[in-house]
Write an enzyme that holds these catalytic residues in place. Structure first.
Site, PDB file in Angstrom:
ATOM      1  N   GLU A 150      -3.540  -7.542 -10.640  1.00 38.64           N
ATOM      2  CA  GLU A 150      -2.984  -8.723  -9.963  1.00 38.64           C
ATOM      3  C   GLU A 150      -3.885  -9.933 -10.150  1.00 38.64           C
ATOM      4  OE1 GLU A 150      -1.994  -8.083  -5.906  1.00 38.64           O
ATOM      5  OE2 GLU A 150      -0.985  -6.191  -6.318  1.00 38.64           O
ATOM      6  N   HIS A 207      -5.491   1.381  -1.779  1.00 34.08           N
ATOM      7  CA  HIS A 207      -4.252   1.432  -2.560  1.00 34.08           C
ATOM      8  C   HIS A 207      -4.450   2.211  -3.845  1.00 34.08           C
ATOM      9  CE1 HIS A 207      -1.012   0.107  -5.232  1.00 34.08           C
ATOM     10  NE2 HIS A 207      -0.317  -0.154  -4.141  1.00 34.08           N
ATOM     11  N   GLU A 238      -2.625   5.797  -4.676  1.00 32.11           N
ATOM     12  CA  GLU A 238      -2.025   5.889  -6.005  1.00 32.11           C
ATOM     13  C   GLU A 238      -3.012   6.163  -7.128  1.00 32.11           C
ATOM     14  OE1 GLU A 238       0.420   2.496  -6.708  1.00 32.11           O
ATOM     15  OE2 GLU A 238       1.711   2.864  -4.967  1.00 32.11           O
TER      16      GLU A 238
END
Length: 321
Positions: A150, A207, A238
């Site tokens: 990101e 995350h 994840e």
């Protein structure tokens, strides 16, 4: 005519010159927060009052803008208590700057707009708004945990606006330097000190990412271990360390209780469902099945004063460059 340069403050504190390219996104028309929306089937309306939040997308802001870029969350209370609190800390620290908001998740932006009639800019819209407001110096401070995918996408988006401002300065993500890891360790251990009784495993759920920057989670675990904080465990939803990895690590101790808390800026969907949900595959269910008394703390990192100060310091370092 010479291209204007964008000074990018990265981990190496080096300035880079970017070339403008691509087409800018048009700014979407704003919706009133007073509009009434039709309920969305399956959507959660128990996440707090969106009207208490401040989207920070006003115009007429002057020549200096501090744009705080977050992934975002549709959980209204958490958004106000984390992202909103970070933005307020920026506004308090830099009173000569206009603080504005952008989210990188279009799914969240669309969900909040449809459910709550609140308009939040994506990065392209926020940059276009800054251009229209005739901003000359733009500081961009991400609230991302790491320099991952990101963050790279954010840099690519900024490159399209190389000609639009006299200066663009970009602050570092939360975990960049060794000092950052020490500071975050201090923040999370102080926040959970009451649980560190030798019989409780304190587990922080991150995350995770497929990018190399996923290594920050292992480094955070090593930082805690080096400090002798052996009752703290770091895992991810994840990536690695996985839930199975954390279950095995906790199982090596003689713990009776497990406290779960997100290692994320917000306590959003992952925290409420993957961590604290009642589903069989949630972290709460897994630790309960393993025989532990489980307590979930739905408290994002952005609620901690020390974490907000870390991001303020990163923005200040960007401005200094």
């Amino acid at each position: 005519m010479m291209k204007k340069t964008i000074a990018l403050v990265l981990a190496s504190a080096m300035a880079l010159t970017l070339v403008a390219c691509g087409k800018k996104q048009a700014k979407q028309p704003e919706q009133s927060t007073q509009d009434q929306t039709t309920p969305i089937e399956g959507e959660d309306y128990t996440t707090g009052d969106a009207a208490l939040d401040k989207p920070r997308n006003e115009d007429g802001i002057g020549e200096q803008e501090l744009l705080v870029v977050s992934f975002g969350t549709s959980y209204n209370d958490s958004r106000r208590n984390t992202i909103g609190a970070i933005e307020q800390a920026m506004e308090d620290a830099f009173q000569d700057w206009s603080v504005r908001r952008a989210f990188t998740s279009q799914i969240i932006i669309d969900r909040v707009a449809k459910r709550d009639a609140v308009t939040i800019d994506n990065v392209g819209q926020a940059l276009e708004r800054a251009v229209e407001n005739q901003v000359k110096t733009l500081v961009v401070q991400p609230t991302h945990l790491m320099n991952g995918l990101e963050y790279d996408e954010l840099m690519d988006e900024l490159a399209k606006y190389a000609d639009s401002f006299e200066k663009v300065l970009v602050g570092e993500p939360l975990l960049t330097s060794d000092e950052d890891f020490q500071n975050l360790m201090g923040a999370i251990t102080e926040d959970t000190a009451e649980y560190d009784d030798g019989e409780t495993a304190i587990v922080f759920m991150g995350h995770g990412t497929e990018a190399d920057s996923n290594a920050v989670y292992t480094k955070m675990q090593e930082t805690l271990a080096d400090a002798g904080l052996n009752n703290y465990f770091i895992g991810t939803v994840e990536a690695a360390p996985s839930l199975d990895d954390v279950l095995a690590a906790v199982g090596e101790g003689q713990y009776k209780r497990v406290v779960l808390q997100p290692l994320m800026i917000v306590a959003g969907d992952h925290a409420n469902n993957d961590m604290a949900g009642d589903e069989e595959d949630s972290w709460r269910s897994a630790f309960t099945k393993a025989g532990y008394q489980v307590e979930c703390r739905l408290r994002g990192l952005g609620e901690m004063d020390a974490v907000r100060q870390m991001l303020v310091d990163h923005a200040a370092a960007a401005m200094a460059k």
